[in-house]
Design a protein around this motif. Sequence first.
Motif, PDB file in Angstrom:
ATOM      1  N   TYR A  26       0.841  -1.200   0.000  1.00  0.00           N
ATOM      2  CA  TYR A  26       0.000   0.000   0.000  1.00  0.00           C
ATOM      3  C   TYR A  26       0.876   1.251   0.000  1.00  0.00           C
ATOM      4  O   TYR A  26       1.917   1.267   0.649  1.00  0.00           O
ATOM      5  CB  TYR A  26      -0.900   0.013   1.241  1.00  0.00           C
ATOM      6  N   PRO A  27       0.455   2.298  -0.691  1.00  0.00           N
ATOM      7  CA  PRO A  27       1.268   3.521  -0.752  1.00  0.00           C
ATOM      8  C   PRO A  27       1.080   4.379   0.497  1.00  0.00           C
ATOM      9  O   PRO A  27       0.483   5.447   0.444  1.00  0.00           O
ATOM     10  CB  PRO A  27       0.733   4.224  -2.000  1.00  0.00           C
ATOM     11  N   ILE A  28       1.591   3.906   1.650  1.00  0.00           N
ATOM     12  CA  ILE A  28       1.281   4.585   2.905  1.00  0.00           C
ATOM     13  C   ILE A  28       1.971   5.941   3.005  1.00  0.00           C
ATOM     14  O   ILE A  28       1.327   6.964   3.262  1.00  0.00           O
ATOM     15  CB  ILE A  28       1.679   3.683   4.089  1.00  0.00           C
ATOM     16  N   ILE A  29       3.286   5.959   2.748  1.00  0.00           N
ATOM     17  CA  ILE A  29       4.006   7.235   2.901  1.00  0.00           C
ATOM     18  C   ILE A  29       3.532   8.265   1.877  1.00  0.00           C
ATOM     19  O   ILE A  29       3.218   9.398   2.244  1.00  0.00           O
ATOM     20  CB  ILE A  29       5.529   6.992   2.847  1.00  0.00           C
ATOM     21  N   PRO A  30       3.437   7.898   0.588  1.00  0.00           N
ATOM     22  CA  PRO A  30       2.916   8.886  -0.366  1.00  0.00           C
ATOM     23  C   PRO A  30       1.531   9.389   0.016  1.00  0.00           C
ATOM     24  O   PRO A  30       1.246  10.585  -0.101  1.00  0.00           O
ATOM     25  CB  PRO A  30       2.859   8.122  -1.686  1.00  0.00           C
ATOM     26  N   ALA A  31       0.684   8.494   0.521  1.00  0.00           N
ATOM     27  CA  ALA A  31      -0.671   8.923   0.891  1.00  0.00           C
ATOM     28  C   ALA A  31      -0.624   9.891   2.064  1.00  0.00           C
ATOM     29  O   ALA A  31      -1.339  10.888   2.088  1.00  0.00           O
ATOM     30  CB  ALA A  31      -1.517   7.705   1.242  1.00  0.00           C
ATOM     31  N   LEU A  32       0.266   9.611   3.034  1.00  0.00           N
ATOM     32  CA  LEU A  32       0.398  10.510   4.186  1.00  0.00           C
ATOM     33  C   LEU A  32       0.825  11.903   3.738  1.00  0.00           C
ATOM     34  O   LEU A  32       0.429  12.905   4.312  1.00  0.00           O
ATOM     35  CB  LEU A  32       1.420   9.952   5.182  1.00  0.00           C
ATOM     36  N   CYS A  33       1.670  11.962   2.708  1.00  0.00           N
ATOM     37  CA  CYS A  33       2.138  13.262   2.219  1.00  0.00           C
ATOM     38  C   CYS A  33       1.056  13.971   1.414  1.00  0.00           C
ATOM     39  O   CYS A  33       0.901  15.185   1.502  1.00  0.00           O
ATOM     40  CB  CYS A  33       3.363  13.095   1.335  1.00  0.00           C
ATOM     41  N   LEU A  34       0.326  13.210   0.619  1.00  0.00           N
ATOM     42  CA  LEU A  34      -0.571  13.844  -0.352  1.00  0.00           C
ATOM     43  C   LEU A  34      -1.978  14.083   0.170  1.00  0.00           C
ATOM     44  O   LEU A  34      -2.607  15.078  -0.169  1.00  0.00           O
ATOM     45  CB  LEU A  34      -0.656  12.986  -1.626  1.00  0.00           C
ATOM     46  N   THR A 219       1.488  11.474 -12.334  1.00  0.00           N
ATOM     47  CA  THR A 219       1.745  11.603 -10.902  1.00  0.00           C
ATOM     48  C   THR A 219       3.103  12.243 -10.650  1.00  0.00           C
ATOM     49  O   THR A 219       3.256  13.086  -9.771  1.00  0.00           O
ATOM     50  CB  THR A 219       1.685  10.211 -10.243  1.00  0.00           C
ATOM     51  N   LEU A 220       4.099  11.820 -11.445  1.00  0.00           N
ATOM     52  CA  LEU A 220       5.436  12.401 -11.271  1.00  0.00           C
ATOM     53  C   LEU A 220       5.444  13.881 -11.674  1.00  0.00           C
ATOM     54  O   LEU A 220       6.105  14.701 -11.043  1.00  0.00           O
ATOM     55  CB  LEU A 220       6.467  11.624 -12.101  1.00  0.00           C
ATOM     56  N   MET A 272       7.673  20.788  -0.087  1.00  0.00           N
ATOM     57  CA  MET A 272       8.537  19.612  -0.067  1.00  0.00           C
ATOM     58  C   MET A 272       7.718  18.332   0.123  1.00  0.00           C
ATOM     59  O   MET A 272       7.897  17.357  -0.600  1.00  0.00           O
ATOM     60  CB  MET A 272       9.567  19.740   1.051  1.00  0.00           C
ATOM     61  N   ALA A 273       6.796  18.363   1.091  1.00  0.00           N
ATOM     62  CA  ALA A 273       6.005  17.162   1.370  1.00  0.00           C
ATOM     63  C   ALA A 273       5.160  16.776   0.158  1.00  0.00           C
ATOM     64  O   ALA A 273       5.064  15.607  -0.207  1.00  0.00           O
ATOM     65  CB  ALA A 273       5.104  17.404   2.579  1.00  0.00           C
ATOM     66  N   THR A 274       4.580  17.773  -0.498  1.00  0.00           N
ATOM     67  CA  THR A 274       3.716  17.472  -1.636  1.00  0.00           C
ATOM     68  C   THR A 274       4.516  16.877  -2.792  1.00  0.00           C
ATOM     69  O   THR A 274       4.117  15.879  -3.396  1.00  0.00           O
ATOM     70  CB  THR A 274       3.007  18.749  -2.111  1.00  0.00           C
ATOM     71  N   VAL A 275       5.659  17.496  -3.080  1.00  0.00           N
ATOM     72  CA  VAL A 275       6.471  17.004  -4.199  1.00  0.00           C
ATOM     73  C   VAL A 275       7.000  15.618  -3.886  1.00  0.00           C
ATOM     74  O   VAL A 275       6.951  14.707  -4.723  1.00  0.00           O
ATOM     75  CB  VAL A 275       7.614  17.994  -4.495  1.00  0.00           C
ATOM     76  N   LEU A 276       7.469  15.449  -2.644  1.00  0.00           N
ATOM     77  CA  LEU A 276       7.978  14.132  -2.246  1.00  0.00           C
ATOM     78  C   LEU A 276       6.869  13.089  -2.366  1.00  0.00           C
ATOM     79  O   LEU A 276       7.068  12.003  -2.920  1.00  0.00           O
ATOM     80  CB  LEU A 276       8.486  14.201  -0.807  1.00  0.00           C
ATOM     81  N   GLY A 277       5.690  13.441  -1.867  1.00  0.00           N
ATOM     82  CA  GLY A 277       4.562  12.517  -1.927  1.00  0.00           C
ATOM     83  C   GLY A 277       4.221  12.146  -3.347  1.00  0.00           C
ATOM     84  O   GLY A 277       4.007  10.978  -3.670  1.00  0.00           O
ATOM     85  N   ASN A 279       6.189  12.237  -5.976  1.00  0.00           N
ATOM     86  CA  ASN A 279       7.251  11.410  -6.554  1.00  0.00           C
ATOM     87  C   ASN A 279       7.171   9.976  -6.057  1.00  0.00           C
ATOM     88  O   ASN A 279       7.292   9.027  -6.827  1.00  0.00           O
ATOM     89  CB  ASN A 279       8.623  11.984  -6.208  1.00  0.00           C
ATOM     90  N   LEU A 280       6.949   9.832  -4.735  1.00  0.00           N
ATOM     91  CA  LEU A 280       6.872   8.474  -4.184  1.00  0.00           C
ATOM     92  C   LEU A 280       5.661   7.740  -4.731  1.00  0.00           C
ATOM     93  O   LEU A 280       5.725   6.548  -5.039  1.00  0.00           O
ATOM     94  CB  LEU A 280       6.797   8.535  -2.657  1.00  0.00           C
TER      95      LEU A 280
END
Lengths: 296, 331
Positions: A26-34, A219-220, A272-277, A279-280
Amino acid sequence: MSQTVKTEQDQPIGKTFSFMFVFKRYPIIPALCLLPVIICGIFGPLFYPHDPTMMNLGSALKPPAFLPGGEFSYFLGTDHMGRDLLSRLIEGARISLLISVFGVLLSGLIGCSLGMLAGYMGGKADEVIMRVVDAQMSIPAILLTILLAAALGVGVTTIIVAISVVFWTGYARVIRGETVSLKQREFVVLAKVTGCSKARILIRHIFPNLISTITVLATLQLGRAILIEASITFLGVGLQPPDTAWGLMISEGRMYMATAWWIPTFAGLAIMATVLGSNLMGDWLRDKFDPKLRQL
Amino acid sequence: MAPVLEIKSLVKHFLFVTDGVILRKYKMLKAVDGVSFSVDKGACFGIAGESGSGKTTISRLILLLEKITSGKILYEGKDISKLARKDILWYRMRVQTIFQDAASSLNPRMRVRDIVSEPLEVQLGKTLTKKEIMERTEEMIRLVGLPTDKLANYPHELSGGQKQRVAIAKAVILHPALVILDEPVSALDVSIRAQILNLLSDIQAQQDLTYLIIAHDLAMLQHVTTDIGVMYLGKIVETGKTENVFNEPLHPYTKALFAAVPWPVPGRVKKAPSLKGEIGNPLDPPSGCRFHQRCEYAKRICREAEPLLVETRPGHSVACHKINEPLWRAS
C-alpha cells in the motif's frame, strides 16, 4: 486423533505482519504526504481557523504556538501582516492543487495526443513533432515559464497554460516510444487486418495500453508542476499578492527570515512534502503497473 | 476449381542501410524473390521452409501490411494492390489471419467479448444491431469450444489453448473466404496442438474456408494440407499436391528437410544426409541455384544458372537442374 502440524506455509499471509510487506503493498508514505494537501485543497474553506487574507497588524509576526510568545489560536504563527499562517497554508494548497492538476491534465492531453500521433503515423509527422520536442527541451523549463507568464500576463490561467506548454514534451517523448512498440504488437496488426480505422486503433487498442504509463507520468509531473508554480510565483511572475500561494508566502517571508523564520519555512515544508509525496506515489504506481518490477 | 488466391512472380525487396552516415550505402534484402503459386477454393495450402526463407513476408504481403515490390497477388481475380479504399475494407473482411502467439494477438485491455465481436462491429456495425452482434459472438465462442461465461474474461485469465481459440473465433466471425495461419500451433503444448488443428479443420469444413498455413513443422503440414510449397531463400523450390511431394520429394532440399523429421517408423534408416551449413545470407544470396552451396549434387550449372520451377509430373513442380535437365534433353 489427528494432529495438525504447523508449517510455515500454514500461516495465513495476512497474519504475518511485516512492515516491508505493508509498505510495498500500500502507498502509505505517499498517501500521508498527499492526502492532507488534497483534503485541504478541496474542503479548505470549511475549516480555516481564520480568514487567510484578513490582516491584523496588532498580531503581526507572532511565533508558532509551541514557541514562547506563541498563541494557540495562531497555531503556526502569523506573518508580517498578522495573517494566520495555518489558514494561508490551507488556502495555498487549493491554488497549488488547482494549478498542478489542471496543468498536468492539459499538458497530458496535448503531449499524449501528439506523442501517439507521432508514434503511430511515423514519417513526416513524427519528424516534425519530435524535432519541436527536442527544440523545446533544450530551453530551460523555468526560463520558458517565466517568458510565457510575462508574455501572457499574470494569473492562474496563465500559469496553467505555461505549465502545459513546458510539460507536454515529457509526455510526447515517452508516449511516442510506447506507441512505436505497441504498433508492432500482434493485436494492433490484427486490428488493422480486420479493417479498423486508424482512429479506432489509436483509441481502442493503443490508448488503453498506455493508461498505466500516463498515470505514472502524470503523478510524477504533479510534483514538478507544484515546484514550477512555486518557483515562478517566488520570482514574482506568477500569482500576485491578493492571492494566497505557497511560493508567495516564501517570497514575502524571505525578508523576515532572520526574525520570523516560520513564515517561509512552513510553506517550504508544505511544498517539499507534496512534491515528495507525488514522486513516491509515481514510483509506487510504476512498480505496481510494470510487471517486470512487480514482486507482490 | 477457380483459385481464391493467385500469386504471380511476387517479389519483395527490403532496403537496408548497411554503412555510411551522409553517403549511405544500401543493400537489398530479397525476402521474396519471384514466387508464384495459386490456392484453390477449399484447399489448404501449406508453405514450409526454414526461418528466413520468406514465408512470413508472403503472408504480410497478402494481408496488405507491406507494399509489393513487383509481381501480383490476385484475390478472386482482382489485383489487391490496386484496390480502392472501399474495396480494401471489403478485402479485409474476406481475408483474415491467425498468428503464432495468441497471447500477444489479443489486446490485454479488452474483454474476450469485445475482442471477438470487434470485426463485426467494424465491418457490419451499421447493418447489425447490438443484440445480433452479441448473439453471433456467443455462437462463435461456442463454435470454438469455449463456455460463454469466458466472454467476460480478460485474455490473461485464459490458458494458451483458450487464447488461441479466441483468436480463431475472432478470425472466422466474419465468415472470411481465406484465412492465413502463420504457425498456428507451434507456440502451443503438444497435447493441445491436435485439438486446435481438429478445430481448424472442423471450421474449414463447416464454413467452406480456404487456408494458407505457414509452418516449419512438416509432420503437421503433411497431416493437414492438400497442397504444399517448400521455400528456400525467397524462392519456392518444390510445390505440388501434398501426397505427391511427401511420397516422392524431388528437390535435394526437400529430401533433406524430410529426412530431418523424426518419423516414428521402426527400423527406418535415414536415407538422405542432413543439411550441412546454414541457410544462405538473403542480403547476398548465392549465385545460380540458391541451394548449391549446401547441395551434395551441385554441379557447375547449379552455380551459374538459376533453375526454373518446372512441372515434372501433373501436380508436382520442382526447381532443380538435376531433376529438370534430363527432361529438357528428352524434349
